[in-house]
Design an enzyme around this catalytic site. Structure first.
Site, PDB file in Angstrom:
ATOM      1  N   ARG A 256      31.768   7.184   2.519  1.00 59.48           N
ATOM      2  CA  ARG A 256      31.124   5.971   2.027  1.00 59.48           C
ATOM      3  C   ARG A 256      32.082   5.178   1.143  1.00 59.48           C
ATOM      4  NH1 ARG A 256      25.589   6.369  -1.339  1.00 59.48           N
ATOM      5  NH2 ARG A 256      26.976   7.226  -2.903  1.00 59.48           N
TER       6      ARG A 256
ATOM      7  N   ARG B  86      32.558   1.515  -3.887  1.00 54.25           N
ATOM      8  CA  ARG B  86      32.026   2.118  -5.111  1.00 54.25           C
ATOM      9  C   ARG B  86      33.079   3.005  -5.759  1.00 54.25           C
ATOM     10  NH1 ARG B  86      26.000   4.471  -4.292  1.00 54.25           N
ATOM     11  NH2 ARG B  86      26.806   5.827  -5.932  1.00 54.25           N
TER      12      ARG B  86
ATOM     13  N   ARG C   3      16.552  12.071 -13.575  1.00 56.45           N
ATOM     14  CA  ARG C   3      17.713  12.940 -13.380  1.00 56.45           C
ATOM     15  C   ARG C   3      17.893  13.898 -14.543  1.00 56.45           C
ATOM     16  NH1 ARG C   3      20.490   8.966  -9.664  1.00 56.45           N
ATOM     17  NH2 ARG C   3      22.213  10.047  -8.661  1.00 56.45           N
TER      18      ARG C   3
ATOM     19  N   ARG D  84      30.259  14.517 -10.612  1.00 60.72           N
ATOM     20  CA  ARG D  84      28.859  14.155 -10.372  1.00 60.72           C
ATOM     21  C   ARG D  84      28.050  15.394  -9.999  1.00 60.72           C
ATOM     22  NH1 ARG D  84      29.631   9.353  -6.238  1.00 60.72           N
ATOM     23  NH2 ARG D  84      27.361   9.295  -6.147  1.00 60.72           N
TER      24      ARG D  84
ATOM     25  N   LYS E 230      19.225  10.051  -0.506  1.00 60.17           N
ATOM     26  CA  LYS E 230      18.031   9.547  -1.207  1.00 60.17           C
ATOM     27  C   LYS E 230      17.810   8.071  -0.880  1.00 60.17           C
ATOM     28  CE  LYS E 230      19.589  10.770  -5.358  1.00 60.17           C
ATOM     29  NZ  LYS E 230      20.857  11.469  -5.051  1.00 60.17           N
TER      30      LYS E 230
HETATM   31  P1  B4P Z   1      22.813   7.804   0.072  1.00 59.58           P
HETATM   32  O1  B4P Z   1      21.470   7.741   0.725  1.00 59.58           O
HETATM   33  O2  B4P Z   1      23.382   6.514  -0.342  1.00 59.58           O
HETATM   34  O3  B4P Z   1      22.880   8.786  -1.170  1.00 59.58           O
HETATM   35  P2  B4P Z   1      22.118   8.860  -2.545  1.00 59.58           P
HETATM   36  O4  B4P Z   1      21.599  10.267  -2.575  1.00 59.58           O
HETATM   37  O5  B4P Z   1      21.102   7.763  -2.659  1.00 59.58           O
HETATM   38  O6  B4P Z   1      23.294   8.516  -3.561  1.00 59.58           O
HETATM   39  P3  B4P Z   1      23.802   8.739  -5.025  1.00 59.58           P
HETATM   40  O7  B4P Z   1      23.118   9.897  -5.675  1.00 59.58           O
HETATM   41  O8  B4P Z   1      25.267   8.801  -4.841  1.00 59.58           O
HETATM   42  O9  B4P Z   1      23.606   7.439  -5.815  1.00 59.58           O
HETATM   43  P4  B4P Z   1      22.808   6.735  -6.992  1.00 59.58           P
HETATM   44  O10 B4P Z   1      22.935   5.327  -6.592  1.00 59.58           O
HETATM   45  O11 B4P Z   1      21.411   7.267  -7.157  1.00 59.58           O
HETATM   46  O12 B4P Z   1      23.764   8.562   1.097  1.00 59.58           O
HETATM   47  C1  B4P Z   1      25.105   8.827   0.821  1.00 59.58           C
HETATM   48  C2  B4P Z   1      25.956   8.682   2.085  1.00 59.58           C
HETATM   49  O13 B4P Z   1      25.580   9.642   3.073  1.00 59.58           O
HETATM   50  C3  B4P Z   1      25.800   7.310   2.759  1.00 59.58           C
HETATM   51  O14 B4P Z   1      27.050   6.866   3.180  1.00 59.58           O
HETATM   52  C4  B4P Z   1      24.871   7.588   3.935  1.00 59.58           C
HETATM   53  O15 B4P Z   1      25.098   6.719   5.015  1.00 59.58           O
HETATM   54  C5  B4P Z   1      25.258   9.015   4.303  1.00 59.58           C
HETATM   55  N1  B4P Z   1      24.144   9.774   4.865  1.00 59.58           N
HETATM   56  C6  B4P Z   1      22.834   9.734   4.481  1.00 59.58           C
HETATM   57  N2  B4P Z   1      22.091  10.585   5.235  1.00 59.58           N
HETATM   58  C7  B4P Z   1      22.982  11.199   6.100  1.00 59.58           C
HETATM   59  C8  B4P Z   1      22.834  12.189   7.134  1.00 59.58           C
HETATM   60  N3  B4P Z   1      21.649  12.748   7.436  1.00 59.58           N
HETATM   61  N4  B4P Z   1      23.945  12.582   7.784  1.00 59.58           N
HETATM   62  C9  B4P Z   1      25.157  12.052   7.491  1.00 59.58           C
HETATM   63  N5  B4P Z   1      25.360  11.095   6.553  1.00 59.58           N
HETATM   64  C10 B4P Z   1      24.272  10.684   5.869  1.00 59.58           C
HETATM   65  O16 B4P Z   1      23.597   7.047  -8.364  1.00 59.58           O
HETATM   66  C11 B4P Z   1      24.895   6.586  -8.672  1.00 59.58           C
HETATM   67  C12 B4P Z   1      25.262   6.848 -10.151  1.00 59.58           C
HETATM   68  O17 B4P Z   1      24.421   6.027 -11.033  1.00 59.58           O
HETATM   69  C13 B4P Z   1      25.040   8.273 -10.672  1.00 59.58           C
HETATM   70  O18 B4P Z   1      26.135   9.120 -10.396  1.00 59.58           O
HETATM   71  C14 B4P Z   1      24.866   8.024 -12.207  1.00 59.58           C
HETATM   72  O19 B4P Z   1      26.109   7.848 -12.854  1.00 59.58           O
HETATM   73  C15 B4P Z   1      24.113   6.700 -12.262  1.00 59.58           C
HETATM   74  N6  B4P Z   1      22.644   6.942 -12.347  1.00 59.58           N
HETATM   75  C16 B4P Z   1      21.740   6.586 -11.386  1.00 59.58           C
HETATM   76  N7  B4P Z   1      20.493   6.964 -11.755  1.00 59.58           N
HETATM   77  C17 B4P Z   1      20.614   7.562 -12.973  1.00 59.58           C
HETATM   78  C18 B4P Z   1      19.677   8.188 -13.855  1.00 59.58           C
HETATM   79  N8  B4P Z   1      18.374   8.284 -13.551  1.00 59.58           N
HETATM   80  N9  B4P Z   1      20.133   8.711 -15.031  1.00 59.58           N
HETATM   81  C19 B4P Z   1      21.432   8.626 -15.354  1.00 59.58           C
HETATM   82  N10 B4P Z   1      22.380   8.064 -14.557  1.00 59.58           N
HETATM   83  C20 B4P Z   1      21.971   7.532 -13.356  1.00 59.58           C
END
Ligand code: B4P
Length: 193
Positions: free
Chosen positions: A128, A134, A89, A146, A14
């Site tokens: 990561r 993290r 979420r 998660r 994302k």
């Molecule tokens: P990212 O792009 O970083 O993943 P994400 O989906 O944004 O991350 P996430 O859901 O963990 O985090 P968030 O900060 O929202 O990619 C992950 C990894 O994969 C990276 O290393 C990237 O390089 C790699 N990658 C990406 N695309 C790839 C591909 N095509 N091939 C291979 N590798 C690839 O949330 C973190 C925490 O915050 C949650 O668990 C929760 O506790 C809290 N939180 C956030 N929003 C919330 C909400 N609305 N309500 C309640 N809690 C919340």
């Protein structure tokens, strides 16, 4: 106003894809994960409270996250539209977001879902974790928690947006650039329509 939600399980890409989408479509990016981590780094009361949940792989309580998003939107009245990354979420977050956007006579234009299987996600997050520092990426049990949170509380939003005809799913495995072009194709359909 074009408002996009980028949706998917933890580690689906994302954040990665939002960065590319906002450069192309000039929308304002709001990542609740980034906002919560910034609060934690600043050592605020909100950040410390949120960290108790994040480090266990749990969702932060709705009222905390909704308040943060409300502030962000009202501080950016000039935005041509938003990319909501990691928000909503839960169903209460989704209905709160609809109500906030109604104040601008706007709504959600499109929900782009990144679809990736769990084993690939665990691999990505552990990788990561080696470089990001993290706490929620370091341990497989926290990562699995998660996913449980995602299945129970977040996945029902897929049906919520499908019923409204707003959900488009894209396979999130493969080259980052190829996935980005698939997402752009979905965006362009909405922009033309
Ligand atoms: P990212 O792009 O970083 O993943 P994400 O989906 O944004 O991350 P996430 O859901 O963990 O985090 P968030 O900060 O929202 O990619 C992950 C990894 O994969 C990276 O290393 C990237 O390089 C790699 N990658 C990406 N695309 C790839 C591909 N095509 N091939 C291979 N590798 C690839 O949330 C973190 C925490 O915050 C949650 O668990 C929760 O506790 C809290 N939180 C956030 N929003 C919330 C909400 N609305 N309500 C309640 N809690 C919340």
């Amino acid at each position: 106003m074009l408002n996009l939600i980028i949706f998917g399980p933890p580690g689906a890409g994302k954040g990665t894809q939002s960065e590319k989408l906002l450069a192309k479509y000039h929308l304002k990016h709001i990542s609740t994960g980034d906002l919560l981590r910034a609060e934690r780094s600043a050592g605020t009361e909100l950040g410390n409270k949120a960290n108790e949940y994040i480090s266990k792989g749990e969702l932060v309580p709705d009222e905390v996250v909704i308040g943060m998003v409300r502030n962000f939107i009202s501080n950016h009245p000039e935005a041509p539209g938003f990319i909501f990354d990691g928000f909503p979420r839960t169903l209460p977050q989704a209905t709160a977001l609809d109500n906030m956007l109604l104040e601008f006579n706007a709504g959600i234009s499109l929900v782009l879902g990144l679809e990736v299987d769990e084993d690939e996600l665990v691999k990505r997050l552990l990788l990561r974790g080696i470089t990001s520092g993290r706490a929620d990426d370091q341990n497989e049990e926290t990562i699995r928690n998660r996913f449980r949170e995602y299945q129970n509380k977040t996945l029902p939003l897929q049906a919520f947006y499908k019923e409204q005809g707003k959900y488009s799913g894209v396979r999130g495995i493969g080259e980052v650039e190829a996935i980005f072009w698939d997402l752009c194709a979905e965006m362009d359909k909405v922009k033309k329509g």
